[in-house]
Write an enzyme that holds these catalytic residues in place. Structure first.
Site, PDB file in Angstrom:
ATOM      1  N   LYS A 196      51.811  26.925  45.005  1.00  0.00           N
ATOM      2  CA  LYS A 196      51.987  27.785  43.835  1.00  0.00           C
ATOM      3  C   LYS A 196      53.131  27.301  42.956  1.00  0.00           C
ATOM      4  O   LYS A 196      53.040  27.330  41.721  1.00  0.00           O
ATOM      5  CB  LYS A 196      52.220  29.231  44.276  1.00  0.00           C
ATOM      6  CG  LYS A 196      50.980  29.894  44.861  1.00  0.00           C
ATOM      7  CD  LYS A 196      51.287  31.247  45.465  1.00  0.00           C
ATOM      8  CE  LYS A 196      50.031  31.879  46.062  1.00  0.00           C
ATOM      9  NZ  LYS A 196      50.290  33.112  46.788  1.00  0.00           N
ATOM     10  N   GLN A 201      54.541  36.898  49.282  1.00  0.00           N
ATOM     11  CA  GLN A 201      53.590  36.138  50.074  1.00  0.00           C
ATOM     12  C   GLN A 201      53.244  36.916  51.339  1.00  0.00           C
ATOM     13  O   GLN A 201      54.137  37.337  52.073  1.00  0.00           O
ATOM     14  CB  GLN A 201      54.179  34.767  50.444  1.00  0.00           C
ATOM     15  CG  GLN A 201      53.236  33.876  51.245  1.00  0.00           C
ATOM     16  CD  GLN A 201      51.975  33.538  50.480  1.00  0.00           C
ATOM     17  OE1 GLN A 201      52.017  33.299  49.278  1.00  0.00           O
ATOM     18  NE2 GLN A 201      50.849  33.518  51.167  1.00  0.00           N
ATOM     19  N   ASP A 215      50.278  39.879  41.103  1.00  0.00           N
ATOM     20  CA  ASP A 215      49.336  39.621  42.196  1.00  0.00           C
ATOM     21  C   ASP A 215      48.369  40.785  42.384  1.00  0.00           C
ATOM     22  O   ASP A 215      47.462  40.729  43.206  1.00  0.00           O
ATOM     23  CB  ASP A 215      50.116  39.358  43.490  1.00  0.00           C
ATOM     24  CG  ASP A 215      49.303  38.610  44.538  1.00  0.00           C
ATOM     25  OD1 ASP A 215      48.346  37.897  44.163  1.00  0.00           O
ATOM     26  OD2 ASP A 215      49.623  38.725  45.741  1.00  0.00           O
TER      27      ASP A 215
END
Length: 282
Positions: free
Chosen positions: A49, A93, A116
């Site tokens: 990423k 994450q 996200d």
């Protein structure tokens, strides 16, 4: 269905928008990534990423926390980032570890920085068609379906999986396009029979090769959002491709689109926070 090629184009478009924001404001869009522990797969994914951020002209800020981090400590870090005007998007994450209350952690992310699409606020906005951020993998799936002109209105879509950040939002996005949606999960009886009725199959359960070619209706569109050890999806690609009209490979299908949508939504967030939303950046 080539997710790699489409993702490349999305990232190129995102890089152009990021450059325009920087030119207008002097500020680079910034994505903060929070990683708890040193799980090898998570470390690799975060590194990927960061590399994509660099290509898209997005500043990447990584916060690495020890595996012993508590839920309270993690939520405090996320709240601090939510208040930081220099951060436009936040990514936790996951999985963050079995000792972490991930829902509590997700809810510490300000909705306007939830690029996200993991908060309850984001799910609610997406479900009601209101402004907000979609979960990145479902958002990438929809972009793939659009790229290949897959008609959804009136079609029967079967989503195999009901996670809060993949299966459930994928079904809601399909429903918003007037598909008839069936959710299946670990307690669904006679899964194969239900999948055989699907015009569109979204496999998102995390069980390698759970769905094989015999389960696929001839001419169906198959989206494999599973990723298992050994680069294996939830669908047996070799047998399913002989019956499907369109199918995503693993890797190279849904995965690249997930990151592309994350970057695009980070730039969207920066645009809104910096006051350039609605301006012509093309």
């Amino acid at each position: 269905m080539d997710g790699t090629g489409l993702a490349r184009r999305v990232v190129e478009e995102t890089a152009h928008r990021a450059a325009e924001i920087t030119r207008r404001t002097g500020v680079r869009p910034c994505l903060a990534t929070v990683l708890v522990g040193e799980d090898p797969a998570s470390v690799t994914y975060v590194r990927m990423k960061r590399a994509r951020c660099a290509k898209a002209g997005i500043e990447s800020r990584q916060i690495s926390l020890p595996a012993t981090t508590t839920t309270a400590e993690l939520t405090e870090t996320l709240r601090s980032l939510s208040l930081d005007a220099g951060v436009h998007g936040i990514l936790l994450q996951h999985p963050a570890g079995p000792h972490i209350d991930e829902r509590a952690a997700f809810e510490a992310i300000a909705p306007e920085k939830d690029v996200d699409g993991v908060t309850i606020s984001s799910f609610g906005a997406m479900s009601f068609g209101l402004p907000g951020f979609t979960s990145c993998t479902p958002g990438g799936i929809m972009r793939l379906l659009d790229e290949y002109d897959v008609e959804l209105a009136g079609r029967h879509a079967v989503v195999v999986g009901r996670s809060a950040i993949l299966g459930k939002p994928a079904g809601m996005l399909l429903l918003a396009r007037d598909a008839t949606v069936t959710y299946c999960h670990s307690r669904t009886r006679d899964l194969s029979a239900i999948v055989r009725e699907a015009d569109v199959v979204v496999a998102a359960v995390g069980r390698p090769r759970l769905i094989n070619g015999e389960d696929i209706k001839p001419g169906a569109v198959v989206i494999d959002a599973g990723y298992n050890p050994g680069n294996v999806g939830d669908v047996d690609f070799d047998t399913a491709r002989t019956r499907a009209r369109l199918i995503t490979p693993v890797p190279g299908g849904v995965g690249p689109m997930t990151i592309a949508v994350l970057l695009a939504q980070t730039v969207d967030a920066a645009s809104r926070q910096l006051g350039t939303a609605g301006e012509n950046t093309g």
